[in-house]
Design a protein around this motif. Structure first.
Motif, PDB file in Angstrom:
ATOM      1  N   GLU A   1       0.873 -17.906   7.803  1.00 11.54           N
ATOM      2  CA  GLU A   1      -0.424 -17.435   7.322  1.00 11.54           C
ATOM      3  C   GLU A   1      -0.631 -15.958   7.662  1.00 11.54           C
ATOM      4  OE1 GLU A   1       0.154 -20.058   9.029  1.00 11.54           O
ATOM      5  OE2 GLU A   1      -0.711 -21.830   8.047  1.00 11.54           O
ATOM      6  N   ALA A   2      -0.156 -15.541   8.833  1.00 17.93           N
ATOM      7  CA  ALA A   2      -0.263 -14.131   9.211  1.00 17.93           C
ATOM      8  C   ALA A   2       0.553 -13.245   8.275  1.00 17.93           C
ATOM      9  CB  ALA A   2       0.193 -13.944  10.657  1.00 17.93           C
ATOM     10  N   LYS A   3       1.710 -13.725   7.868  1.00 15.67           N
ATOM     11  CA  LYS A   3       2.548 -12.975   6.938  1.00 15.67           C
ATOM     12  C   LYS A   3       1.837 -12.785   5.601  1.00 15.67           C
ATOM     13  CE  LYS A   3       7.048 -13.441   4.654  1.00 15.67           C
ATOM     14  NZ  LYS A   3       8.266 -14.277   4.570  1.00 15.67           N
ATOM     15  N   ALA A   4       1.200 -13.847   5.081  1.00 13.22           N
ATOM     16  CA  ALA A   4       0.475 -13.747   3.808  1.00 13.22           C
ATOM     17  C   ALA A   4      -0.736 -12.833   3.945  1.00 13.22           C
ATOM     18  CB  ALA A   4       0.044 -15.137   3.349  1.00 13.22           C
ATOM     19  N   CYS A   5      -1.449 -12.934   5.067  1.00  9.94           N
ATOM     20  CA  CYS A   5      -2.632 -12.084   5.286  1.00  9.94           C
ATOM     21  C   CYS A   5      -2.239 -10.620   5.388  1.00  9.94           C
ATOM     22  CB  CYS A   5      -3.353 -12.548   6.546  1.00  9.94           C
ATOM     23  SG  CYS A   5      -4.794 -11.556   6.980  1.00  9.94           S
ATOM     24  N   SER A   6      -1.152 -10.343   6.087  1.00 15.78           N
ATOM     25  CA  SER A   6      -0.724  -8.948   6.240  1.00 15.78           C
ATOM     26  C   SER A   6      -0.298  -8.352   4.903  1.00 15.78           C
ATOM     27  CB  SER A   6       0.412  -8.867   7.250  1.00 15.78           C
ATOM     28  OG  SER A   6       1.548  -9.574   6.783  1.00 15.78           O
ATOM     29  N   SER A   7       0.370  -9.133   4.073  1.00 24.63           N
ATOM     30  CA  SER A   7       0.781  -8.637   2.755  1.00 24.63           C
ATOM     31  C   SER A   7      -0.432  -8.318   1.889  1.00 24.63           C
ATOM     32  CB  SER A   7       1.665  -9.682   2.058  1.00 24.63           C
ATOM     33  OG  SER A   7       2.832  -9.933   2.806  1.00 24.63           O
ATOM     34  N   ALA A   8      -1.452  -9.186   1.942  1.00 30.11           N
ATOM     35  CA  ALA A   8      -2.677  -8.938   1.168  1.00 30.11           C
ATOM     36  C   ALA A   8      -3.402  -7.700   1.680  1.00 30.11           C
ATOM     37  CB  ALA A   8      -3.585 -10.160   1.243  1.00 30.11           C
ATOM     38  N   SER A   9      -3.435  -7.510   2.988  1.00 29.31           N
ATOM     39  CA  SER A   9      -4.127  -6.345   3.550  1.00 29.31           C
ATOM     40  C   SER A   9      -3.420  -5.045   3.184  1.00 29.31           C
ATOM     41  CB  SER A   9      -4.232  -6.485   5.065  1.00 29.31           C
ATOM     42  OG  SER A   9      -2.938  -6.518   5.647  1.00 29.31           O
TER      43      SER A   9
END
Length: 392
Positions: free
Chosen positions: A41-49
């Motif tokens: 989930e952190a990987k997906a959030c960082s990509s979106a940010s």
């Protein structure tokens, strides 16, 4: 017919949040996910940010963006996909350079160096470092990381003197709270100093909070100092997992030659004349022809100036010359020169690090001079006014 008329409610236009607030929320969520071990989930959030951040060109976001870059790389490193974002980091570094975002540039440069070194791509890391824009460091933490990565690159490139300077400087400049970072700097610095033929002081291994982490390197240093090849091999085998984890195993393999040279130096000091068979026995050479290996090792040490001796091949002896007075040589002068250069460099760095208020170098105007200046300005204004009245 009665018709109920609905009261028209005027809806207020939706307020869009400030970009700074939005990026800050992204950062908080990303830190929370990493702390909770939710790496996917952190990987997906960082990509979106990062995708949102690319559309913003505001200097007020630069500080938050630099933190976001670090967690973006960390989230991919925790999932083992660090190579996937190398192109994205290069694009972000190019954008930061075009926007003159110096804090983002030094953060992204360190992340790229970490990315390359993680996969042992030292040549590419050096090419990037040498061609990256140069500017004054804005963050002490980022500058310490840069020095650490530079020291690792220089070590692999056999430039041990520059590597030692960078690693020791990184360890000194690092905050006291960054214990793990200082431990890594000291580990690499110890190996580099051993490769240079130096023996680190015992106080290096007795620093607070570092005793257990530096214990393998302390035993390794003791083996190199004694010049015992068997002890060196046993220490390397005993802590092989630790050295592999620290990625210093290849450097320790290089130390074997230093151990043999140290043992040979001790032998040359202790014996005025000794046979090559006894040299091979004392060095514990386990090759097929130890006498021939001992002869080549002694010849190479004499050629390099490591020992002051001669080789008698006819009788198979190593004859040591008498030890002269060291104070009659240039060694004391060289030692003092290196210490003075170190102190001068530290003084120059301290002066460059000082911050002064603007125009502090100019002399301050005294009260008397200020009154004289104001009086002259009043007289000049009065004179101009009188000339205007006369012309009128």
């Amino acid at each position: 017919m009665e018709v109920d008329t609905a009261t028209s409610v005027t809806q207020a236009p939706a307020k869009h949040p400030l970009p700074e607030l939005e990026i800050y929320c992204y950062l908080l969520v990303l830190i929370f996910l990493i702390d909770q071990k939710k790496h996917i989930e952190a990987k997906a959030c960082s990509s979106a940010s990062i995708a949102r951040l690319k559309n913003l060109n505001r200097r007020t976001v630069d500080v938050l963006a630099s933190r976001l870059y670090s967690y973006y790389s960390l989230s991919y490193e925790l999932t083992g996909d660090l190579a996937e974002i190398r192109g994205s980091l290069l694009a972000l570094h190019r954008i930061a350079t075009l926007r003159h975002d110096e804090l983002g540039q030094e953060t992204l440069l360190n992340l790229l160096l970490r990315n390359y070194l993680h996969y042992n791509l030292y040549d590419q890391a050096e090419k990037l470092r040498s061609k990256a824009p140069r500017f004054e460091a804005h963050s002490n933490q980022q500058f310490c990381r840069y020095l650490f990565y530079l020291g690792k690159i220089r070590t692999i490139q056999l430039e041990y003197t520059d590597a030692k300077e960078s690693l020791l400087q990184a360890a000194r400049k690092a905050p006291a709270a960054a214990l793990a970072f200082r431990v890594q700097c000291n580990k690499w610095a110890v190996i580099v100093r051993l490769l240079l033929g130096e023996i680190p002081e015992r106080t290096v291994f007795m620093q607070k909070g570092m005793e257990s982490a530096l214990r393998p390197y302390f035993e390794l240093t003791n083996a190199v100092r004694i010049g015992d090849l068997e002890l060196f091999k046993s220490v390397a085998e005993k802590f092989s997992s630790t050295f592999s984890k620290d990625r210093t195993h290849n450097l320790i393999v290089r130390l074997r030659h230093n151990v043999i040279r140290t043992g040979l130096r001790n032998i040359s000091i202790s014996y005025s004349r000794i046979s090559l068979a006894d040299v091979a026995k004392k060095l514990r050479l386990d090759s097929a022809n130890p006498v021939a290996d001992a002869e080549s090792i002694v010849a190479k040490a004499i050629r390099d100036g490591a020992i002051d001796a001669t080789l008698d091949r006819a009788n198979g002896w190593m004859v040591s010359k008498e030890t002269g007075d060291i104070y009659s040589t240039n060694e004391p002068q060289l030692a003092f020169n290196s210490r003075i250069a170190f102190c001068l460099n530290m003084h120059n760095e301290a002066v460059r690090a000082l911050r002064f208020p603007p125009n502090s170098h100019k002399e301050k105007e005294s009260a008397e001079k200020r009154r004289e200046r104001q009086q002259q300005e009043q007289e000049l204004a009065k004179h101009i006014a009188e000339e205007d009245d006369d012309e009128f």
